[in-house]
Design a protein around this motif. Structure first.
Motif, PDB file in Angstrom:
ATOM      1  N   ILE A   1      31.405  45.093  34.327  1.00 42.65           N
ATOM      2  CA  ILE A   1      31.855  43.847  33.686  1.00 42.65           C
ATOM      3  C   ILE A   1      32.830  44.153  32.548  1.00 42.65           C
ATOM      4  CG2 ILE A   1      31.123  41.796  32.386  1.00 42.65           C
ATOM      5  CD1 ILE A   1      30.435  41.788  35.455  1.00 42.65           C
ATOM      6  N   PHE A   2      32.555  45.192  31.787  1.00 40.91           N
ATOM      7  CA  PHE A   2      33.476  45.582  30.714  1.00 40.91           C
ATOM      8  C   PHE A   2      34.825  46.004  31.296  1.00 40.91           C
ATOM      9  CE2 PHE A   2      35.019  48.883  27.642  1.00 40.91           C
ATOM     10  CZ  PHE A   2      35.395  48.000  26.649  1.00 40.91           C
ATOM     11  N   GLY A   3      34.791  46.744  32.380  1.00 38.08           N
ATOM     12  CA  GLY A   3      36.034  47.142  33.048  1.00 38.08           C
ATOM     13  C   GLY A   3      36.837  45.938  33.511  1.00 38.08           C
ATOM     14  N   LEU A   4      36.140  44.939  34.040  1.00 33.80           N
ATOM     15  CA  LEU A   4      36.809  43.707  34.467  1.00 33.80           C
ATOM     16  C   LEU A   4      37.500  43.035  33.278  1.00 33.80           C
ATOM     17  CD1 LEU A   4      37.390  41.439  36.544  1.00 33.80           C
ATOM     18  CD2 LEU A   4      35.162  40.467  35.919  1.00 33.80           C
ATOM     19  N   LEU A   5      36.803  42.966  32.157  1.00 34.17           N
ATOM     20  CA  LEU A   5      37.401  42.356  30.965  1.00 34.17           C
ATOM     21  C   LEU A   5      38.630  43.127  30.502  1.00 34.17           C
ATOM     22  CD1 LEU A   5      34.203  41.395  28.941  1.00 34.17           C
ATOM     23  CD2 LEU A   5      35.746  39.874  30.170  1.00 34.17           C
TER      24      LEU A   5
ATOM     25  N   ARG B   1      41.516  42.299  32.823  1.00 34.47           N
ATOM     26  CA  ARG B   1      42.030  40.947  32.563  1.00 34.47           C
ATOM     27  C   ARG B   1      42.853  40.888  31.285  1.00 34.47           C
ATOM     28  NH1 ARG B   1      36.912  37.192  34.407  1.00 34.47           N
ATOM     29  NH2 ARG B   1      37.360  37.288  36.647  1.00 34.47           N
ATOM     30  N   THR B   2      42.421  41.593  30.235  1.00 37.76           N
ATOM     31  CA  THR B   2      43.192  41.580  28.989  1.00 37.76           C
ATOM     32  C   THR B   2      44.532  42.277  29.164  1.00 37.76           C
ATOM     33  OG1 THR B   2      42.125  43.582  28.121  1.00 37.76           O
ATOM     34  CG2 THR B   2      41.175  41.462  27.478  1.00 37.76           C
ATOM     35  N   ARG B   3      44.614  43.141  30.147  1.00 35.32           N
ATOM     36  CA  ARG B   3      45.882  43.835  30.430  1.00 35.32           C
ATOM     37  C   ARG B   3      46.703  43.118  31.500  1.00 35.32           C
ATOM     38  NH1 ARG B   3      42.590  49.384  30.108  1.00 35.32           N
ATOM     39  NH2 ARG B   3      42.647  49.561  27.844  1.00 35.32           N
ATOM     40  N   GLY B   4      46.239  41.923  31.899  1.00 33.25           N
ATOM     41  CA  GLY B   4      46.975  41.118  32.853  1.00 33.25           C
ATOM     42  C   GLY B   4      46.900  41.607  34.289  1.00 33.25           C
ATOM     43  N   ARG B   5      45.934  42.463  34.587  1.00 38.51           N
ATOM     44  CA  ARG B   5      45.799  43.001  35.940  1.00 38.51           C
ATOM     45  C   ARG B   5      44.877  42.110  36.752  1.00 38.51           C
ATOM     46  NH1 ARG B   5      45.761  48.858  35.237  1.00 38.51           N
ATOM     47  NH2 ARG B   5      45.993  49.133  37.472  1.00 38.51           N
ATOM     48  N   LYS B   6      45.175  41.999  38.015  1.00 38.20           N
ATOM     49  CA  LYS B   6      44.355  41.189  38.922  1.00 38.20           C
ATOM     50  C   LYS B   6      43.310  42.072  39.598  1.00 38.20           C
ATOM     51  CE  LYS B   6      47.577  37.586  39.551  1.00 38.20           C
ATOM     52  NZ  LYS B   6      47.330  36.228  39.690  1.00 38.20           N
ATOM     53  N   VAL B   7      42.237  41.423  40.005  1.00 36.53           N
ATOM     54  CA  VAL B   7      41.153  42.098  40.709  1.00 36.53           C
ATOM     55  C   VAL B   7      41.057  41.469  42.094  1.00 36.53           C
ATOM     56  CG1 VAL B   7      38.676  42.567  40.674  1.00 36.53           C
ATOM     57  CG2 VAL B   7      39.952  42.493  38.528  1.00 36.53           C
TER      58      VAL B   7
ATOM     59  N   LYS C   1      35.833  41.545  43.013  1.00 35.09           N
ATOM     60  CA  LYS C   1      35.283  40.418  42.251  1.00 35.09           C
ATOM     61  C   LYS C   1      33.887  40.047  42.752  1.00 35.09           C
ATOM     62  CE  LYS C   1      36.208  35.857  40.403  1.00 35.09           C
ATOM     63  NZ  LYS C   1      34.828  35.768  40.072  1.00 35.09           N
ATOM     64  N   GLN C   2      33.677  40.071  44.050  1.00 36.41           N
ATOM     65  CA  GLN C   2      32.355  39.762  44.602  1.00 36.41           C
ATOM     66  C   GLN C   2      31.321  40.793  44.154  1.00 36.41           C
ATOM     67  OE1 GLN C   2      33.132  39.412  48.831  1.00 36.41           O
ATOM     68  NE2 GLN C   2      33.336  37.191  48.673  1.00 36.41           N
ATOM     69  N   ILE C   3      31.707  42.047  44.126  1.00 37.00           N
ATOM     70  CA  ILE C   3      30.803  43.106  43.647  1.00 37.00           C
ATOM     71  C   ILE C   3      30.465  42.859  42.178  1.00 37.00           C
ATOM     72  CG2 ILE C   3      30.674  45.566  43.065  1.00 37.00           C
ATOM     73  CD1 ILE C   3      32.370  46.032  45.659  1.00 37.00           C
ATOM     74  N   LEU C   4      31.485  42.611  41.386  1.00 42.11           N
ATOM     75  CA  LEU C   4      31.268  42.385  39.953  1.00 42.11           C
ATOM     76  C   LEU C   4      30.461  41.125  39.690  1.00 42.11           C
ATOM     77  CD1 LEU C   4      34.727  43.558  38.615  1.00 42.11           C
ATOM     78  CD2 LEU C   4      32.539  44.767  38.467  1.00 42.11           C
ATOM     79  N   ASP C   5      30.589  40.128  40.559  1.00 48.17           N
ATOM     80  CA  ASP C   5      29.759  38.929  40.434  1.00 48.17           C
ATOM     81  C   ASP C   5      28.280  39.279  40.580  1.00 48.17           C
ATOM     82  OD1 ASP C   5      31.934  37.278  39.983  1.00 48.17           O
ATOM     83  OD2 ASP C   5      31.969  36.457  42.028  1.00 48.17           O
TER      84      ASP C   5
END
Length: 175
Positions: free
Chosen positions: A134-138, A141-147, A152-156
């Motif tokens: 989850i921290f990696g996802l954040l 996102r702050t760097r404007g990168r898409k997942v 995203k399903q895994i991180l969910d």
């Protein structure tokens, strides 16, 4: 009430991630509190000047801990790790005694196990894997990168585990 205190009271997992974000913030600004105040703290509109000073003090206290624990370049301090340990203990209890949590965890478990393999022994805690995800996802996102959708399903599923733990942790803490 400080942002950190509010997060700790309301959602322990968000609090851990807030500490991680704060550690990264300090590193990104090379521990320069004047720049942090100017470019970050002053832009938090809901804070008055006294609250801004309290946030700066909290970050200075965090820096003191990071310095003592020698995690200035990488890693996380004991403020975060102690809470990870606490929710890991709760995770183990819930896994044994809470069927709904066990179901939630089972949904995430294959992804957690895959990430544990990728970590190659550097991380052995399944809850740490969820938090790091989850921290990696954040960070992305702050760097404007898409997942991508699969990630995203895994991180969910990781988020579901952490949400359940945070909910139960808050319930236990209020008793």
């Amino acid at each position: 009430m400080l942002i950190a205190d509010q997060k700790k009271k309301q959602n322990i997992c968000e609090y851990i991630i807030y500490i991680y974000q704060s550690e990264e913030l300090l590193r990104a600004f090379d521990f320069n509190f004047e720049d942090i105040k100017e470019y970050v703290i002053k832009h938090i509109t809901k804070l008055d000047e006294q609250q801004q000073e309290e946030v700066i003090k909290w970050h200075k206290d965090l820096l003191d801990v990071m310095t003592k624990e020698e995690v200035l370049k990488e890693g996380h301090c004991s403020w975060a790790q102690d809470e990870v340990d606490n929710i890991t203990t709760l995770h183990e209890q819930l896994l044994a005694n809470d069927k709904e949590y066990a179901k939630t965890y089972k949904n995430a478990e294959p992804h957690i196990n895959e990430n544990l393999k990728i970590a190659d022994g550097l991380i052995t805690n399944p809850i740490q894997i969820c938090i790091n995800g989850i921290f990696g996802l954040l960070l992305l996102r702050t760097r404007g990168r898409k997942v991508d959708d699969a990630t995203k399903q895994i991180l969910d599923t990781f988020g579901d585990v952490l949400s359940y733990l945070a909910y139960k942790y808050k319930a236990v803490s209020e008793v």
